[in-house]
Design a protein around this motif. Structure first.
Motif, PDB file in Angstrom:
ATOM      1  N   GLU A 153       0.845  -1.196   0.000  1.00 23.05           N
ATOM      2  CA  GLU A 153       0.000   0.000   0.000  1.00 23.05           C
ATOM      3  C   GLU A 153       0.885   1.253   0.000  1.00 23.05           C
ATOM      4  N   PHE A 154       0.600   2.152  -0.931  1.00 23.91           N
ATOM      5  CA  PHE A 154       1.483   3.303  -1.137  1.00 23.91           C
ATOM      6  C   PHE A 154       1.632   4.158   0.127  1.00 23.91           C
ATOM      7  N   GLN A 155       0.579   4.251   0.926  1.00 26.19           N
ATOM      8  CA  GLN A 155       0.680   5.103   2.129  1.00 26.19           C
ATOM      9  C   GLN A 155       1.588   4.477   3.193  1.00 26.19           C
ATOM     10  N   GLN A 156       1.972   3.202   3.003  1.00 32.65           N
ATOM     11  CA  GLN A 156       2.914   2.571   3.936  1.00 32.65           C
ATOM     12  C   GLN A 156       4.337   2.584   3.370  1.00 32.65           C
ATOM     13  N   SER A 157       4.501   3.213   2.196  1.00 33.94           N
ATOM     14  CA  SER A 157       5.774   3.119   1.488  1.00 33.94           C
ATOM     15  C   SER A 157       6.531   4.445   1.508  1.00 33.94           C
ATOM     16  N   VAL A 158       7.579   4.516   0.723  1.00 32.88           N
ATOM     17  CA  VAL A 158       8.393   5.721   0.659  1.00 32.88           C
ATOM     18  C   VAL A 158       7.531   6.862   0.093  1.00 32.88           C
ATOM     19  N   SER A 159       7.829   8.092   0.493  1.00 40.33           N
ATOM     20  CA  SER A 159       6.904   9.192   0.193  1.00 40.33           C
ATOM     21  C   SER A 159       6.740   9.447  -1.311  1.00 40.33           C
ATOM     22  N   ASP A 160       7.796   9.176  -2.096  1.00 41.47           N
ATOM     23  CA  ASP A 160       7.712   9.450  -3.537  1.00 41.47           C
ATOM     24  C   ASP A 160       7.514   8.185  -4.367  1.00 41.47           C
ATOM     25  N   ILE A 161       6.833   7.205  -3.784  1.00 35.93           N
ATOM     26  CA  ILE A 161       6.664   5.906  -4.447  1.00 35.93           C
ATOM     27  C   ILE A 161       6.009   6.040  -5.832  1.00 35.93           C
ATOM     28  N   SER A 162       5.107   7.031  -5.985  1.00 31.11           N
ATOM     29  CA  SER A 162       4.399   7.172  -7.264  1.00 31.11           C
ATOM     30  C   SER A 162       5.326   7.596  -8.400  1.00 31.11           C
ATOM     31  N   ASP A 163       6.510   8.134  -8.073  1.00 30.57           N
ATOM     32  CA  ASP A 163       7.436   8.584  -9.115  1.00 30.57           C
ATOM     33  C   ASP A 163       8.431   7.505  -9.518  1.00 30.57           C
ATOM     34  N   LEU A 164       8.332   6.320  -8.901  1.00 31.71           N
ATOM     35  CA  LEU A 164       9.358   5.289  -9.093  1.00 31.71           C
ATOM     36  C   LEU A 164       8.817   4.095  -9.862  1.00 31.71           C
ATOM     37  N   THR A 165       9.725   3.393 -10.537  1.00 34.60           N
ATOM     38  CA  THR A 165       9.346   2.121 -11.145  1.00 34.60           C
ATOM     39  C   THR A 165       9.479   1.032 -10.089  1.00 34.60           C
ATOM     40  N   ILE A 166       8.404   0.286  -9.886  1.00 28.44           N
ATOM     41  CA  ILE A 166       8.435  -0.806  -8.918  1.00 28.44           C
ATOM     42  C   ILE A 166       8.736  -2.089  -9.685  1.00 28.44           C
ATOM     43  N   GLY A 167       9.924  -2.623  -9.480  1.00 23.13           N
ATOM     44  CA  GLY A 167      10.350  -3.803 -10.229  1.00 23.13           C
ATOM     45  C   GLY A 167       9.823  -5.097  -9.651  1.00 23.13           C
ATOM     46  N   ALA A 168       9.646  -5.117  -8.336  1.00 24.10           N
ATOM     47  CA  ALA A 168       9.188  -6.348  -7.686  1.00 24.10           C
ATOM     48  C   ALA A 168       8.529  -6.024  -6.354  1.00 24.10           C
ATOM     49  N   VAL A 169       7.595  -6.868  -5.976  1.00 20.92           N
ATOM     50  CA  VAL A 169       6.975  -6.806  -4.650  1.00 20.92           C
ATOM     51  C   VAL A 169       6.947  -8.223  -4.097  1.00 20.92           C
ATOM     52  N   ILE A 170       7.438  -8.385  -2.860  1.00 21.22           N
ATOM     53  CA  ILE A 170       7.299  -9.670  -2.169  1.00 21.22           C
ATOM     54  C   ILE A 170       6.536  -9.360  -0.894  1.00 21.22           C
ATOM     55  N   ASP A 171       5.373  -9.973  -0.724  1.00 17.93           N
ATOM     56  CA  ASP A 171       4.511  -9.524   0.367  1.00 17.93           C
ATOM     57  C   ASP A 171       3.572 -10.633   0.811  1.00 17.93           C
ATOM     58  N   HIS A 172       2.974 -10.419   1.982  1.00 18.21           N
ATOM     59  CA  HIS A 172       1.983 -11.387   2.475  1.00 18.21           C
ATOM     60  C   HIS A 172       0.745 -10.681   3.024  1.00 18.21           C
ATOM     61  N   HIS A 173       0.506  -9.461   2.549  1.00 18.89           N
ATOM     62  CA  HIS A 173      -0.683  -8.708   2.978  1.00 18.89           C
ATOM     63  C   HIS A 173      -1.726  -8.654   1.869  1.00 18.89           C
ATOM     64  N   ARG A 174      -2.909  -8.216   2.226  1.00 18.51           N
ATOM     65  CA  ARG A 174      -3.907  -7.867   1.230  1.00 18.51           C
ATOM     66  C   ARG A 174      -3.306  -6.839   0.275  1.00 18.51           C
ATOM     67  N   ILE A 175      -3.896  -6.685  -0.918  1.00 16.99           N
ATOM     68  CA  ILE A 175      -3.426  -5.690  -1.873  1.00 16.99           C
ATOM     69  C   ILE A 175      -4.421  -4.538  -1.892  1.00 16.99           C
ATOM     70  N   SER A 176      -3.919  -3.316  -1.766  1.00 19.83           N
ATOM     71  CA  SER A 176      -4.799  -2.157  -1.732  1.00 19.83           C
ATOM     72  C   SER A 176      -3.981  -0.902  -1.998  1.00 19.83           C
ATOM     73  N   ASN A 177      -4.609   0.066  -2.628  1.00 13.68           N
ATOM     74  CA  ASN A 177      -3.927   1.333  -2.939  1.00 13.68           C
ATOM     75  C   ASN A 177      -2.549   1.074  -3.543  1.00 13.68           C
ATOM     76  N   PHE A 178      -2.513   0.191  -4.524  1.00 11.88           N
ATOM     77  CA  PHE A 178      -1.264  -0.164  -5.193  1.00 11.88           C
ATOM     78  C   PHE A 178      -1.524  -0.190  -6.684  1.00 11.88           C
ATOM     79  N   GLN A 179      -0.668   0.467  -7.454  1.00  8.06           N
ATOM     80  CA  GLN A 179      -0.801   0.345  -8.899  1.00  8.06           C
ATOM     81  C   GLN A 179       0.502   0.668  -9.591  1.00  8.06           C
ATOM     82  N   THR A 180       0.655   0.104 -10.783  1.00  5.48           N
ATOM     83  CA  THR A 180       1.866   0.333 -11.556  1.00  5.48           C
ATOM     84  C   THR A 180       1.474   0.674 -12.987  1.00  5.48           C
ATOM     85  N   VAL A 181       2.420   1.290 -13.708  1.00  2.18           N
ATOM     86  CA  VAL A 181       2.184   1.574 -15.115  1.00  2.18           C
ATOM     87  C   VAL A 181       2.577   0.349 -15.950  1.00  2.18           C
TER      88      VAL A 181
END
Lengths: 310, 310
Positions: free
Chosen positions: B78-106
């Motif tokens: 979830e972007f609000q739990q991440s680094v403040s400028d997460i929307s400006d970055l390319t997210i190459g990978a996510v490894i997680d065990h939580h629900r998915i929410s407020n997350f999106q990529t181009v």
């Protein structure tokens, strides 16, 4: 307990339908009770694969919550590409190779996405990780998904992993990749007997960026004229869809599978954004995009970027 | 080329920090150029693990876009739990065990989530899939993540896979799971010398449902009184956070790791929703939640449901 339904996206392509079949086979083999279904009837290409590997057409559903509590998604994650009541269902798993957007769950789930050319390439890994053997007809359907999504390895979305997976699956299925592959793709280019409405819905996806509703339909052909000889009829049908669904932008991407180029037909108020996105000028709503074959990699990212910059 | 930064969520817990370390080790072993960093300083429990396995504390960042284009997320999406400028970055990978929410990529990405108790259980699989050996100190940190997230296997989020993974990692690390595990958990319950503000930020997550801003902070203890003797001070600090951040609801969940129960302190305009969510009545803003230890499985889902029903 009711069966877990497994399905690909609306306006299903070959990957969407065959991934539901192969992933359901795998889930059942490891003890789950699942049924593969589809959110639309198979297109000619998919039907060719189903016939070739003697597989029944999937049951088509429009809602799922009346018959099950849990679903698994393949080849998509965005809710607007899914079953109409997706928000009321528990999503147990997603296997996909697209960007993630407009997707959320209340609970943790199994989500496996990789930036490869086809969902089936990921499902092949899952078969191996679970030590489940793939029957020849399932391998043939999985191969068909890879050929379809990568345009027989010509799409820029195609990775080394997809090519390796395809050859491995072809050997299990007992077919020649190139011979079967070209036959499969050609089966999907039979355009002459189709109405404009049908052509637009064969493989179309909707998405939203900054409040703008966009639809991108794609048709494969072996000659642009096979499609563009129906241009007037297509424009009428697109304008009708735009007014009913309030699209801001509608792109019809016609892809020549032999030359690996596309010709686009663009309508809607936001058409100038498409010109910015691809650095082109539309003439009579048309433009050629040289070397562009992949909606996911070459159409949607520049469109999304141009729409966000507005 | 700049390094790919790998990090867990804000207010990092032991899984967030150690998963960044282990996943970065794995990525570097398969040829990527990555650096594990953190979005906050380690808590006492995490510091105990880092000291025990002689690992340096991670560099703390608040922004990433000034030094890299690409990041990988562990233990959150979830972007609000991440680094403040997460929307400006390319997210190459996510490894997680939580629900998915407020997350999106181009663009398409590698996304691996499984409904297990700890991110490290998934990372252990990735080490195996890539045939990379785990050094003892990395195994020890991975084990620490599992012990922390599952409260030494007592949390309902704990799966058979987590237990199996923990024992496998303990044997590589050369420690006794139960002895080391209890020492690690106890190291995290040193509350006496901490101010209220510090206690609230040790392990806290924010989320939004239907426009309502919610914050859930969690503290482990061996005796509820160790925390509740500071109740007045905590209420002041929570009310201050509520007014600065405009939270509609703030839950402080104090979990007794020996008895596996929690006592909650609830403030904010939406406090009655928490009563509905857990079927409780608050007395002086407090209530006991018997058998509740997991924020992810036993706190957030009922809260989300109650908030959506409003």
């Amino acid at each position: 307990m009711s069966k877990i339904l497994i399905f690909g996206h609306l306006n299903p392509d070959t990957d969407a339908i065959t991934s539901a079949i192969s992933f359901s086979y795998l889930q059942n083999a490891i003890g789950k009770n699942t049924e593969p279904v589809a959110l639309g009837i198979p297109n000619d290409e998919t039907q060719y694969a189903l016939d070739y590997f003697k597989t029944k057409t999937l049951r088509v559903i429009t809602k799922a919550s009346e018959e099950t509590l849990e679903v698994m998604l393949v080849d998509h994650n965005e809710f607007q590409q899914s079953v109409s009541d997706i928000s009321d269902l528990t999503i147990g798993a997603v296997i996909d190779h697209h960007r993630i957007s407009n997707f959320q769950t209340v609970n943790p789930l199994y989500y496996r996405a990789e930036p490869v050319g086809c969902t089936q390439t990921i499902i092949l890994k899952l078969f191996k990780e679970n030590h489940i053997q793939i029957p020849p007809e399932i391998a043939g359907l999985m191969l068909s998904g890879i050929i379809s999504d990568t345009l027989l390895f010509k799409s820029p979305t195609c990775t080394e992993e997809d090519i390796k997976a395809a050859h491995e699956l072809a050997s299990i299925a007992g077919v020649n990749v190139n011979v079967y592959g070209l036959d499969l793709l050609k089966a999907g280019t039979n355009i002459s007997d189709k109405k404009a409405e049908e052509l637009l819905s064969m493989d179309a996806k909707s998405f939203e960026v900054d409040g703008k509703k966009v639809r991108v339909a794609q048709i494969n052909c072996v000659d642009f004229n096979d499609v563009f000889c129906k241009k007037a009829e297509l424009i009428n049908a697109i304008n009708k869809e735009i007014s009913i669904q309030n699209y801001d932008l509608f792109l019809l991407v016609v892809t020549n599978i032999l030359d690996s180029d596309s010709k686009i037909l663009v309508l809607g108020n936001a058409a100038p954004i498409a010109e910015n996105a691809f650095g082109i000028t539309l003439h009579e709503n048309e433009a050629i995009l040289k070397g562009v074959v992949s909606r996911k990699k070459q159409i949607i990212p520049p469109l999304t970027k141009a729409l966000s910059n507005k």
